[in-house]
Structure formats: C-alpha cells, structure tokens
Design an enzyme around this catalytic site. Structure first.
Site: not given
Length: 450
Positions: A333-334
């Site tokens: 995701e990040h």
C-alpha cells in the site's frame, strides 16, 4: 518485545507465503461471520443497523436517527478546536487540488481518426452514485473522509453517501462530520462494519443503494465488499494498513524506526516492514524499535508490538536488487524509499500503491496533507489496482462514428472477419445495407456537444 527479522534468502517458502499474504488470511477467515450480518441487513434494513450499532459500537441509536442531521453538523463544527479545523481545511484543499489536476488532464470527450473516415474515442461520465466508507474502530479518521470525498466531488458524482461507525453517544465523530461538510457532503450515516457495506449494497429506508463502494476497513469490511460484488462494484480492495520502507545505509536509523510505526499503530492486523540489504541498519533498528514503541500510549503500543511479531518486522536481503524484487512481489500500500540515487530505483518499482521519496517525505505526510490519495490497494492488490483517484468515480463509454468514406473503407475487412466467425446476420447488416443519402455529424460537432 519480539521483532521479526527475516534473512530473505534463508526464509522458508511457508514463512514467505505468510509474510506476503499478511491480513488476507484474516479476510478469508471472517466470511462465515459476515454472511449472516449481510443477510440480516438485507431483510431488516435500518432496524438491523441500529441493533449492530449497539452490539459492535456500544451506540444507542434508533432506526430513525441513522442519518446525521443539520443540527449535528453545526454542533460538530462548534465543538472543534480552530487549529484543527484550519488544518483539515488546508490538507483537504491540497487533496482537492491534486484531484482537480487529474481531471484537468483528461478531456471529457475525445475522438481520433483511426483510418480515413473512421472515428473512435471515449466519453467520460461520473458514476451515478457512490458509497464511501470511513472507518472509526481504532480511532477517528477525518483524513480518510477528505481522501474519499474530495475526488468524488471533483468527479461530479451526483449522489454520495458516507457511512461511518457511530460513537458511543450515537453521533458521528465531530472532526469527520466537519470534514464531510468542508468537502460539500451532507449525507452521512451512522453505520459501520460489514452491516454498513450491506446497507449501501441493498439500500434501506434511510441509506440509499449505491453503484459502487470505496474506502478502507478491517477484515470484516473487506470480506463484506467481496461477498457483495454481485450487488455493487466493490471498488478497490482496501483492507488493514500496510507499509514498506526500502532503505540502505543512507537512511537515518531513528527516523526510519519512527516511520515504521506509522502504519503499525493502526491496528494488530496492520503490516509494517523494513526492507534493506544493510545489516548495520537492520541491527540498529531492531535494537531501538522496542524503546520507541514503548514511548507510545498503551493501545498503540500493543498494536505495534503485535504487528512486529506477526505480519511486520525486518527483511534483510543480499542486495538492493533483491530488495526491489521483494517490494514488487509484496505490492504494498505505502512505500517509502530511503536510498542513494532514488531516481534510479523509482522506475523499477512497478507494483506499489504510492512511492514516497526521502527523509522529508515520511508516510504520515502522504497520509494527511501532500494531496496524493492515501486510500490505496492492500493485500498485494497493488499489482493490479491503482491509488484512489477521480477515475474511481468515473466511467468511460466508447464513442465511435463512421462517415460514408469510413464505412466503405471498413466494410470489406469487417465482413471477412464476420464470415469467418460464422455470423451471417452480422455480415448482412453491411452487405445488404442501404447506404445512400444519410447525413453524419462532424467529429468537431460531437466533441462540442453538451
């Protein structure tokens, strides 16, 4: 406090699968729990939502006050500190500017002449409706509110419904309600969990049925979205939070340790990993992480401690190349990168929700204020899904037109393919067609139409 440390080339296939799968296992496990909740909401609507609000959120609400009232919006704004309101407005405006720029880069309707007289293109329209899910179980998240609402508003979605779990007092979190108003959203409903997703999918007396649902949530929310895929477009898979930090010897150890806690403190099902070929950096961070975790309030400390002993930890590779390969396989995701020469690394990172570059761009900045959207694909779905954008709230319709010249140029090849595939009615629609005297608009007039 245990911190998982994996020497990746020595890690067993079973352990690798567990690390790469992270909370996806939890999502699969809760489907049996979610199924009866979905069915209850389908049958009983608002009454079921009120019961689940009491059961799961400890909130006393009735079927008649599920929607936040104008008075509740006013009270929420009056109770908030001015500094917080200014910060929300500032960050939300950055998000609006970013998504407006996305929209401005694409024409609403376009055509190209693919061969003389044959015009093909697209018309772009907003979705008719969207349901936005703003979680609250482990805290209040006004940032998620503006990350979801701003692109929906910029895209021009005419009907937007927001669901968020109620507080124990039977209200919506003040900051989240204020943020919805900043974004221009008035339809906010006190419903959370799998039951909220079911309400948006089926509709209730109070909550409208929507075309698509977007927003992050826990394993129950993620499972409900997948199970209701035949009723609604379930949107991007956005489950429990996750982050990787790709680092080498140039990374600042203490900054990096603190950055690792950014997603880890979201909850016990979050995943936060340092990926590095620097044994020195790995050893320092393994040593200082327990102390930094120990500085946190009890609940966040517990989340981080559990995370680094389950889904999170430190992955030690043999080279930067191997670290990059891990990042692409994990599809996080990040991703924050702290390496020398990042401009050479970025083009090699293909499967990531977002890339945040350097010590001055910590994950928290992307979460709240840079303007890029922080609602991102989780669970490895960054291999095929993109960050939330205005395109999640819009759809493309193919647009085509032939002039008489274009029809004549195309008829031979089309009949040949149609005959080969055994469709005589297809071919007859061309070979037996009356072709004289029909007017056609110009491409320019099609593009100018409203």
């Amino acid at each position: 406090m245990k911190i998982n440390v994996y020497r990746w080339h020595e890690t067993t296939p079973a352990t690798r699968r567990k690390i790469l799968k992270r909370s996806e296992t939890d999502i699969l496990d809760v489907r049996k729990i979610v199924a009866p909740i979905i069915e209850d909401v389908r049958k009983h609507g608002d009454a079921a939502l009120a019961r689940y609000a009491k059961k799961f959120d400890g909130a006393k609400i009735s079927a008649k006050n599920i929607k936040a009232t104008p008075e509740e919006f006013k009270q929420a704004e009056s109770r908030l500190d001015g500094k917080l309101k200014d910060a929300i407005r500032f960050c939300a405006e950055n998000v609006r500017k970013f998504h407006q720029a996305q929209k401005d880069r694409e024409e609403r309707r376009w055509l190209i002449e693919v061969t003389p007289g044959v015009w093909a293109g697209e018309q772009i329209s907003p979705l008719p409706s969207a349901g936005l899910y703003v979680p609250r179980g482990k805290g209040a998240f006004p940032s998620v509110m503006y990350m979801l609402c701003m692109p929906a508003v910029v895209a021009g979605v005419p009907e937007i419904a927001v669901c968020t779990p109620p507080t124990a007092q039977g209200t919506v979190d003040d900051a989240s309600l204020f943020t919805a108003e900043v974004c221009g959203i008035k339809n906010v409903y006190k419903a959370g969990g799998a039951q909220a997703i079911a309400a948006l999918a089926y509709g209730t007396k109070t909550i409208p049925k929507v075309s698509k649902v977007l927003g992050p949530g826990n394993s129950f929310v993620a499972a409900a979205r997948r199970m209701l895929a035949n009723e609604i477009n379930p949107g991007m898979p956005a489950g429990p939070s996750e982050a990787l930090i790709l680092a080498d010897d140039s990374a600042h150890p203490e900054n990096t340790a603190r950055d690792l806690l950014n997603e880890a403190e979201h909850g016990p099902d979050s995943a936060s990993l340092l990926v590095t070929h620097s044994k020195k950096l790995a050893a320092i961070i393994e040593k200082i992480l327990p102390k930094i975790i120990g500085e946190l309030p009890e609940k966040r400390r517990e989340f981080c401690a559990k995370g680094f002993s389950t889904y999170g930890g430190i992955v030690i590779t043999r080279s930067l190349d191997e670290s990059i390969a891990f990042c692409n396989e994990y599809a996080v995701e990040h991703l924050q990168i702290k390496v020398s020469g990042p401009e050479k690394v970025i083009p090699r990172l293909h499967h990531v929700g977002e890339i945040l570059v350097g010590e001055y761009t910590p994950i928290v900045m992307g979460n709240f204020g840079i303007g890029v959207n922080a609602v991102l694909p989780t669970g490895g779905h960054a291999r095929t899904w993109s960050a939330t954008s205005i395109w999640d709230y819009m759809k493309r319709t193919s647009l085509a037109m032939n002039t008489r010249k274009g029809f004549d140029n195309l008829r031979g090849p089309v009949v040949t393919v149609s005959d080969y595939e055994g469709f005589p009615a297809h071919s007859n629609a061309i070979t037996r067609r009356e072709t004289e005297g029909f007017a056609t608009p110009t491409p320019e007039s099609l593009l100018a139409g409203e």
